[in-house]
Design an enzyme around this catalytic site. Structure first.
Site, PDB file in Angstrom:
ATOM      1  N   HIS A 128      49.084  81.966  32.744  1.00  0.00           N
ATOM      2  CA  HIS A 128      48.428  83.134  33.335  1.00  0.00           C
ATOM      3  C   HIS A 128      48.462  82.998  34.850  1.00  0.00           C
ATOM      4  O   HIS A 128      48.021  81.980  35.393  1.00  0.00           O
ATOM      5  CB  HIS A 128      46.976  83.216  32.837  1.00  0.00           C
TER       6      HIS A 128
ATOM      7  N   HIS B 175      48.219  85.238  38.826  1.00  0.00           N
ATOM      8  CA  HIS B 175      47.816  86.450  39.553  1.00  0.00           C
ATOM      9  C   HIS B 175      48.977  86.898  40.440  1.00  0.00           C
ATOM     10  O   HIS B 175      48.963  86.686  41.651  1.00  0.00           O
ATOM     11  CB  HIS B 175      46.544  86.175  40.366  1.00  0.00           C
TER      12      HIS B 175
ATOM     13  N   GLU C 292      39.658  81.294  30.299  1.00  0.00           N
ATOM     14  CA  GLU C 292      40.588  82.094  29.486  1.00  0.00           C
ATOM     15  C   GLU C 292      41.082  81.326  28.257  1.00  0.00           C
ATOM     16  O   GLU C 292      42.092  81.696  27.665  1.00  0.00           O
ATOM     17  CB  GLU C 292      41.790  82.560  30.329  1.00  0.00           C
TER      18      GLU C 292
ATOM     19  N   HIS D 100      44.851  92.684  37.431  1.00  0.00           N
ATOM     20  CA  HIS D 100      44.445  91.274  37.306  1.00  0.00           C
ATOM     21  C   HIS D 100      45.632  90.308  37.399  1.00  0.00           C
ATOM     22  O   HIS D 100      45.630  89.399  38.218  1.00  0.00           O
ATOM     23  CB  HIS D 100      43.679  91.078  35.987  1.00  0.00           C
TER      24      HIS D 100
ATOM     25  N   GLU E 273      69.586  91.278  35.512  1.00  0.00           N
ATOM     26  CA  GLU E 273      69.306  90.178  34.581  1.00  0.00           C
ATOM     27  C   GLU E 273      68.013  90.416  33.776  1.00  0.00           C
ATOM     28  O   GLU E 273      67.797  89.739  32.759  1.00  0.00           O
ATOM     29  CB  GLU E 273      69.204  88.851  35.337  1.00  0.00           C
TER      30      GLU E 273
HETATM   31  P1  13P Z   1      39.520  79.828  35.395  1.00  0.00           P
HETATM   32  O1  13P Z   1      39.266  79.155  36.716  1.00  0.00           O
HETATM   33  O2  13P Z   1      38.318  79.765  34.491  1.00  0.00           O
HETATM   34  O3  13P Z   1      40.782  79.325  34.751  1.00  0.00           O
HETATM   35  O4  13P Z   1      39.722  81.389  35.685  1.00  0.00           O
HETATM   36  C1  13P Z   1      40.714  81.837  36.551  1.00  0.00           C
HETATM   37  C2  13P Z   1      41.260  83.152  36.150  1.00  0.00           C
HETATM   38  O5  13P Z   1      42.335  83.506  36.572  1.00  0.00           O
HETATM   39  C3  13P Z   1      40.480  84.018  35.224  1.00  0.00           C
HETATM   40  O6  13P Z   1      41.244  85.086  34.748  1.00  0.00           O
HETATM   41 ZN    ZN Z   2      42.984  85.546  36.056  1.00  0.00          ZN
END
Ligand code: 13P
Ligand code: ZN
Length: 274
Positions: free
Chosen positions: A139, A141, A115, A210, A169
């Protein structure tokens, strides 16, 4: 100074581990990047062993010659604290902002996160919008936000308003709201362009089915932002699991009053009548 003794590297490691402990980083899920200050680069320069220049896959001219600490592609957040030199790397961008090279880390091989285009395009947008203050792109999940992308319409104003209503909040922590990117193939320039476009307006972008991207000035603020949005999503998931409708909630007029006392501006586009 040894790389792992530097304060910014320790902050990076702690944040990665905090995210793992929250359950947001199954397997190699998620990635983290930090735009390193010039004085921090100087502290650790003695450890650099520059590799070959490689294309970023997009163009970020305003970030020319900047250095970033980044998680490696396929690396597990749970391992960062045990062996940062294997899981993380420091990269340098060239004078065009189109190529990078690894100057430290990924000791057993590998490349920065897949990413990287999204991270760097977000960094470029946020650096310009914040007058250089924003340095962290994260980023994750996040389970509950992902669950909501199957249930709510994929609209900025719906996600913002529903998340704001779940905890008092929230409008204070993310007064600009959150943006939503429809499902797209991850890892490339296209999703990076869509995300960085939203980052002009917001500090948070949700990737449907995602996860989330968050931007902030430092590790505390960026982790705290991700945590607040995800906690709010968890409350919404719990509420929707009990009954489909709220019996009572925070009303538009309540948000307006809150905005006055907490000295934030809440855009009227999110305070619509339902
Ligand atoms: P990477 O292991 O390449 O960082 O990818 C993980 C991920 O969350 C892709 O969206
Ligand atoms: Zn991801």
């Amino acid at each position: 100074m040894k790389m792992t003794e530097a304060k910014f590297v320790q902050g990076f490691i702690r944040m990665a581990n905090d995210g793992w402990e929250q359950g947001w980083h199954e397997r190699n899920g998620g990635n983290l990047s930090y735009r390193v200050k010039a004085e921090e680069v100087d502290q650790v320069k003695e450890n650099f062993m520059p590799g070959e220049w490689k294309p970023i896959g997009t163009s970020v001219p305003k970030l020319a010659k900047e250095y970033f600490l980044v998680t490696g592609s396929g690396k597990y957040f749970r391992n960062v604290i045990l062996d940062p030199e294997d899981s993380v790397c420091m990269i340098e961008l060239d004078e065009t902002g189109e190529n990078y090279r690894i100057v430290w880390g990924l000791a057993n091989g590998g490349r920065p996160t897949s990413e990287l285009p999204s991270h760097l395009m977000n960094h470029e947008v946020k650096m310009l919008a914040s007058g250089g203050k924003h340095r962290v792109i994260y980023h994750a999940h996040t389970t509950n936000v992902i669950a909501l992308t199957f249930v709510l319409p994929l609209e900025d104003k719906v996600f913002t308003r529903e998340l704001w209503e779940m905890a008092t909040e929230c409008p204070v922590v993310f007064p600009d709201g959150v943006g939503v990117v429809p499902w797209m193939v991850p890892g490339g320039r296209e999703i990076a362009v869509a995300t960085s476009e939203l980052m002009k307006k917001y500090d948070v972008a949700i990737w449907a089915h995602h996860g989330m991207f968050a931007s902030g000035e430092d590790f505390d603020l960026t982790f705290g932002l991700m945590h607040t949005v995800e906690k709010s999503a968890e409350i919404l998931v719990k509420m929707l699991s009990m009954q489909p409708n709220k019996r009572q909630t925070i009303m538009p007029e309540d948000f307006r009053n809150l905005a006055v006392d907490f000295k934030v501006t809440l855009p009227e586009e999110f305070l619509y009548e339902k």
